[in-house]
Each structure stands twice: as C-alpha cells, then as structure tokens.
Enzyme design. Structure first.
Site, short mmCIF file in Angstrom:
data_model
loop_
_atom_site.label_atom_id
_atom_site.label_comp_id
_atom_site.label_asym_id
_atom_site.label_seq_id
_atom_site.Cartn_x
_atom_site.Cartn_y
_atom_site.Cartn_z
CE LYS A 1 -13.72 -7.52 -13.30
NZ LYS A 1 -12.37 -6.88 -13.21
CD GLU B 1 -14.27 -13.48 -28.72
OE1 GLU B 1 -13.36 -14.27 -29.01
OE2 GLU B 1 -15.18 -13.18 -29.50
CB CYS C 1 -6.24 -13.71 -27.10
SG CYS C 1 -7.09 -12.52 -28.14
CD GLU D 1 -3.28 -17.40 -23.77
OE1 GLU D 1 -3.87 -17.47 -22.68
OE2 GLU D 1 -3.75 -16.82 -24.76
P1 NAD Z 1 -8.20 -13.17 -16.48
O1 NAD Z 1 -9.18 -14.17 -16.91
O2 NAD Z 1 -7.42 -13.42 -15.26
O3 NAD Z 1 -8.93 -11.75 -16.25
C1 NAD Z 1 -9.70 -11.14 -17.26
C2 NAD Z 1 -10.79 -10.31 -16.60
O4 NAD Z 1 -11.69 -11.18 -15.94
C3 NAD Z 1 -10.30 -9.35 -15.52
O5 NAD Z 1 -11.13 -8.21 -15.56
C4 NAD Z 1 -10.53 -10.14 -14.24
O6 NAD Z 1 -10.68 -9.32 -13.11
C5 NAD Z 1 -11.80 -10.87 -14.56
N1 NAD Z 1 -12.00 -12.16 -13.90
C6 NAD Z 1 -11.08 -13.08 -13.57
N2 NAD Z 1 -11.67 -14.17 -13.03
C7 NAD Z 1 -13.00 -13.92 -13.04
C8 NAD Z 1 -14.15 -14.66 -12.62
N3 NAD Z 1 -14.05 -15.87 -12.08
N4 NAD Z 1 -15.36 -14.10 -12.79
C9 NAD Z 1 -15.49 -12.88 -13.36
N5 NAD Z 1 -14.45 -12.12 -13.73
C10 NAD Z 1 -13.21 -12.65 -13.59
O7 NAD Z 1 -7.27 -12.92 -17.72
P2 NAD Z 1 -5.99 -11.99 -17.82
O8 NAD Z 1 -4.81 -12.74 -17.32
O9 NAD Z 1 -6.28 -10.66 -17.25
O10 NAD Z 1 -5.92 -11.81 -19.40
C11 NAD Z 1 -5.17 -12.64 -20.21
C12 NAD Z 1 -6.04 -13.73 -20.82
O11 NAD Z 1 -7.07 -13.16 -21.60
C13 NAD Z 1 -5.25 -14.61 -21.75
O12 NAD Z 1 -5.60 -15.96 -21.55
C14 NAD Z 1 -5.71 -14.16 -23.12
O13 NAD Z 1 -5.57 -15.11 -24.12
C15 NAD Z 1 -7.11 -13.80 -22.87
N6 NAD Z 1 -7.58 -12.86 -23.89
C16 NAD Z 1 -8.46 -13.32 -24.84
C17 NAD Z 1 -8.89 -12.50 -25.86
C18 NAD Z 1 -9.83 -12.98 -26.92
O14 NAD Z 1 -10.43 -12.15 -27.62
N7 NAD Z 1 -10.03 -14.27 -27.11
C19 NAD Z 1 -8.45 -11.18 -25.92
C20 NAD Z 1 -7.54 -10.75 -24.94
C21 NAD Z 1 -7.13 -11.61 -23.94
#
Ligand code: NAD
Length: 490
Positions: A180, A254, A288, A385
């Site tokens: 997804k 992650e 991240c 963050e």
């Molecule tokens: P987000 O959590 O809002 O969304 C990430 C993904 O998860 C999207 O596909 C979203 O549709 C889905 N999602 C959101 N809530 C969900 C739920 N309750 N159940 C299932 N799926 C859900 O994050 P974002 O704002 O899109 O991305 C930025 C964040 O991601 C930052 O906090 C960043 O640090 C983190 N990130 C972490 C890593 C890592 O490897 N640790 C890498 C990249 C980004």
C-alpha cells in the site's frame, strides 16, 4: 502537459477494474499542477489483493515452494525491468514528492535493483535447511520458512527505496506481498507494477493497492495477512503495533527520528560540507534518519554556526527535475504548513534564526533551508520531528555532555559523529543510543541492518537481518535411528 492516469489496479498479476469509483489525484509540489491519478483502493480491493497473495503463497506449487534459485531468476528479470524504467521512475518520484532528480536517480532508480540482487544472492548462497545432530537421540532439521502474506505500508518520502527494503527480502524469502503506497506517491508504484508484470513475477506474488490510512488500517487487520511491515510516522506505528499485538501478528516498524550530529572539536567541517549536507538537509529535510539536531562544541560554536548558515544559504532551491537543484519543494501544502508552524514555534521559544524561514517562490510548496542557533535540547524544535529543512544547532561543553544530549530523545534512529580521528569518533559512536550511527558520513549500506530503537521502531531492514524479518524458523524432529531409540529408552 499530459497527465499520467491509470484506470485500473494491479492485483493478482492482472490490471483490473477497481471495486470503487473514486480516484487519487496527484499534484506536483513544484508547480501545484495535477500530474496524474490512480483509482483509490477500497477494502474490497484489499480483500481481492490479499486473496490473490494467499493463493500465490499457499498453492502447492506456489512462490513459497519454489526453489530459491528459481525465485532469484524471476527477481533478476524484475531488476532488469526496473532498470529499463529507472529514468522514468526517478522522474515520477521527483515530480510527485519534490525529491531532487539526482537523488531520485540514486535512491529510487538505483537502489531497488541493487536490493533485489543482494537478497536473491543471500537467499541462494546458504541452504534453507540445516540438519543438526541431536543431544537426546535423533537429529533435527531446522529450516527458515517464508513468513507468509506480507502487508507492506510505505510513506511518500522515499517511496521506491523504502518499498524495496520490504519487497526485495520478502520476495526472495518466498513471501507474497500486498503493497500500500502513500497517496502522494502512487505513479511510481504503478510503474513498478508494470515492471513486475513484464518480468513475469507470478500472479498474486505482488499486488499494489493505493489508498489512505483507512485502507492501510484495513490491511493491517486483515485476517489473511501474516506479517506487517510498516514505515511511517511514530503515531501510526504505535496504532499498528497495538493492533498487531492484539492479533499476535509479527510486525516490523520503521518510524520517526530526531537524530543528532555530534561535531567534535577537531572536525574540519568546511572540508566535509557535501557529506554534512547529505546527513542533514537531504531530500528537502524529509528523511527519517536525518541529523536535525547539530551539536557543536562551545569552543568553536560561532564558527560552526557560520559555516552551517553559509551552507544553507548556498543551496540551490528550485525545480526538482533540474539536476542543479539541491533543495526542492516539500511534498504538500499541508507539510509546508506543518513545518512553518514549527518555525514559528522556534521563534516564539527564543531561538535565533540565522537563515531561512521564508517561501522563496510564489508557486509551489517551497521553503528555504532554516537554521536555528542558541537552542537547548528542551526546545520543542529540538525534541519533535519536523520533517522539513530545519536544523537546531545546540552548543555543548564536553563530549560527555554531547553524548548525553544526543541520547536525550524519545527517538533513536540515526546519527553521526564528525572528527578527524576516526577511531575516537567510533568510540563516541558506540555510546550513542541509536540503531545506526555514521562517522563523517551516513549511508544505508545493503549489507548492514538499519532500524531504530525507542520510538523510532522495532525490527531491522537491510542486511541478513532484513531477510530474517520475513522468515520463521521451523524444526522437524527426525526419527531416531534404531540404536539411538534403544539408548533413549534405557
Ligand atoms: P504516515 O504514518 O502518516 O503515513 C505512512 C503510510 O502509512 C502511508 O501509506 C499512510 O497512508 C499509512 N498509514 C497512516 N496511518 C495508518 C494506519 N493507522 N494504519 C495503516 N496505515 C496507515 O507518515 P508520513 O507522514 O506519510 O511519513 C512521514 C513519517 O514517516 C515520518 O515520521 C518519518 O520519520 C517516517 N519515516 C520513517 C522511516 C524509517 O525508515 N524509520 C523512513 C521514512 C519515513
């Protein structure tokens, strides 16, 4: 400009009509123009995708039961098909999320084929089954089995690179996957599905269902899913961890970070600016593991503030498709609003902004790189963050204090130590509580595990550890040979 519009979803190895009627519109963060669309996936599409993935996994001649070498042949073809689409993949990612094109060519076009080959090699270089001579009679056959159907949920910031941190080991291990993607970056995911189809990845082994958090949540809870692999925010990760805990479902998370760069007092920072940029402001501050807290020794504090301020001012901001661009736009208006909120917060808490904080153009969701000095580690912008091009510069008195500040965070994902003495820097790095730390640079090498501690997540990607995340151990107790049976009975 022509737009890229997909009317169908890739499920079960075919392009098929979506169950719903809505679509996801994709907008360029540089121009604010609409650049494409895909169908919005629904729960019924997730049902169909999980069902296809289950069949692909469970069938007696299914993907899980193929010889690893046969899977490796398919994954090699997948890598070749991805390479054939590499330039277009990089272009689409750059157009969707603002990643500078030179970076998209590395992270989004270059990294996925590398990972497919790395995990195919790993999977074929060691036997899956290991006989062990027993201590209590007989012997055991210990094997690593694919964990099953994987629900993989990824964010928009490095969409292809992050997808393949999951897909490459999962597919090599024999799992089938429902991916997804995030709503902001779907056009690259559909191109990747085209590559999978062209490569002959068997039906149902890889399925792509785009949608928002509701569809993601439905996938996490789906009874047909055996393992969840999630990259995204800590808030969403917490809910997913709770849900998987209730379901007793294995999960890799992650999540977010607030990593620290520790600049030791012997560092020639001016000589390492390219690398320092890569660790702090890469991808417009939307990675991240970036070091968004910079810890500088008081003895050289003013000079280091000036060097980093000059660096931020020197970065070319503009069209992410221009190879000269170092800083593109933020992914969305919402994200820029969020980052601007943090900048206002920094000012209100008394931090000194040495550069940035403004919108360089009238159009597009750009924000100039922003440096805050004279902060302590308790300021909101030192703790939370931000996910944008904003750095907090924090002075420290001695190394002990620098390490204490670095470790004073709810996160523990990345970090760097800067010094002209690599051995000494490594000894400091050992004391930083984080999943990964770089010395004078930072690179997620495929051979070494990547991941976080504390609220940055659970589990590891990359390295053999990243393969093990998609495997479960199985033991078969072989029958004792007659002599041993007798010995046991005695
Ligand atoms: P987000 O959590 O809002 O969304 C990430 C993904 O998860 C999207 O596909 C979203 O549709 C889905 N999602 C959101 N809530 C969900 C739920 N309750 N159940 C299932 N799926 C859900 O994050 P974002 O704002 O899109 O991305 C930025 C964040 O991601 C930052 O906090 C960043 O640090 C983190 N990130 C972490 C890593 C890592 O490897 N640790 C890498 C990249 C980004």
């Amino acid at each position: 400009m022509t737009t890229i519009d997909y009317p169908q979803l890739y499920i079960g190895g075919t392009w098929r009509a979506p169950a719903g009627h809505d679509s996801i519109g994709v907008y360029s963060p540089a121009t604010e123009n609409r650049i494409g669309s895909v169908p919005r996936g629904t729960e019924a599409d997730i049902d169909a995708a999980v069902s296809s993935a289950r069949t692909a996994f469970d069938a007696p001649d299914g993907w899980a039961n193929w010889d690893p070498k046969e899977r490796a042949d398919v994954l090699e073809r997948f890598a070749v098909e991805l390479e054939a689409r590499g330039a277009e993949t990089a272009r689409r990612v750059s157009m969707q999320n603002g990643m500078p094109i030179w970076l998209a060519q590395q992270f989004e076009a270059g990294f996925p084929p590398l990972l497919l080959r790395y995990y195919s090699d790993l999977m074929t270089s060691a036997p899956v089954e290991e006989p062990r001579v027993g201590m209590l009679g007989g012997a055991s056959l210990v094997s690593k089995q694919p964990v099953g159907v994987v629900g993989a949920i990824v964010p928009w910031n490095v969409p292809q690179g992050i997808s393949f941190l999951k897909l490459a080991p999962a597919l090599a291990a024999g799992c089938s996957v429902v991916l997804k993607p995030a709503e902001e970056t779907v056009l690259d995911a559909f191109l990747m599905a085209e590559a999978a189809a062209a490569a002959g990845v068997p039906d149902g082994v890889l399925n792509v269902v785009p949608g928002g958090r509701e569809v993601g949540a439905y996938l996490v809870e789906h009874p047909g899913v055996d393992k969840v692999s999630f990259t995204g925010s800590t808030a969403a990760g917490r809910w997913i961890a709770e849900t998987c805990g209730r379901l007793l479902r294995p999960v890799t998370l992650e999540l977010g970070g607030k990593s620290a760069a520790i600049i030791l007092d012997d560092t020639d920072l001016a000589a390492s600016l390219e690398s320092f940029f890569g660790c702090t402001l890469l991808n417009n501050g939307q990675i991240c593991w970036l070091n968004t807290r910079v810890l500088a020794p008081r003895s050289r504090y003013n000079e280091i503030v000036d060097t980093i301020t000059d660096l931020a001012r020197s970065l070319t901001i503009g069209d992410p498709l221009d190879p000269e661009t170092k800083i593109g736009p933020l992914v969305s208006q919402r994200q820029r609003d969020r980052v601007e909120g943090y900048i206002a917060q920094g000012k209100s808490e008394g931090a000194r902004m040495t550069t940035g904080g403004s919108r360089p153009f009238d159009r597009g969701w750009f924000l100039s790189p922003t440096i805050f000095a004279d902060l302590d580690n308790n300021a909101t912008i030192s703790r939370e963050e931000i996910f944008g091009p904003v750095l907090s510069l924090i002075p420290y008195s001695d190394e002990q204090e620098a390490i204490a500040i670095a470790n004073d965070s709810v996160y523990g994902l990345g970090g760097t130590v800067w010094s002209s003495d690599a051995e000494h820097a490594t000894s400091v790095a050992r004391r930083v509580r984080s999943g990964t730390v770089g010395i004078n640079h930072y690179v997620n090498d495929p051979v070494a595990p990547f991941g976080g501690i504390k609220q940055s997540g659970m589990g590891r990607e990359l390295g053999p550890e990243g393969l093990h995340a998609f495997q479960v151990y199985k033991t078969i107790y072989l029958p004792p040979v007659p002599d041993q049976q007798q010995a046991t009975q005695l």
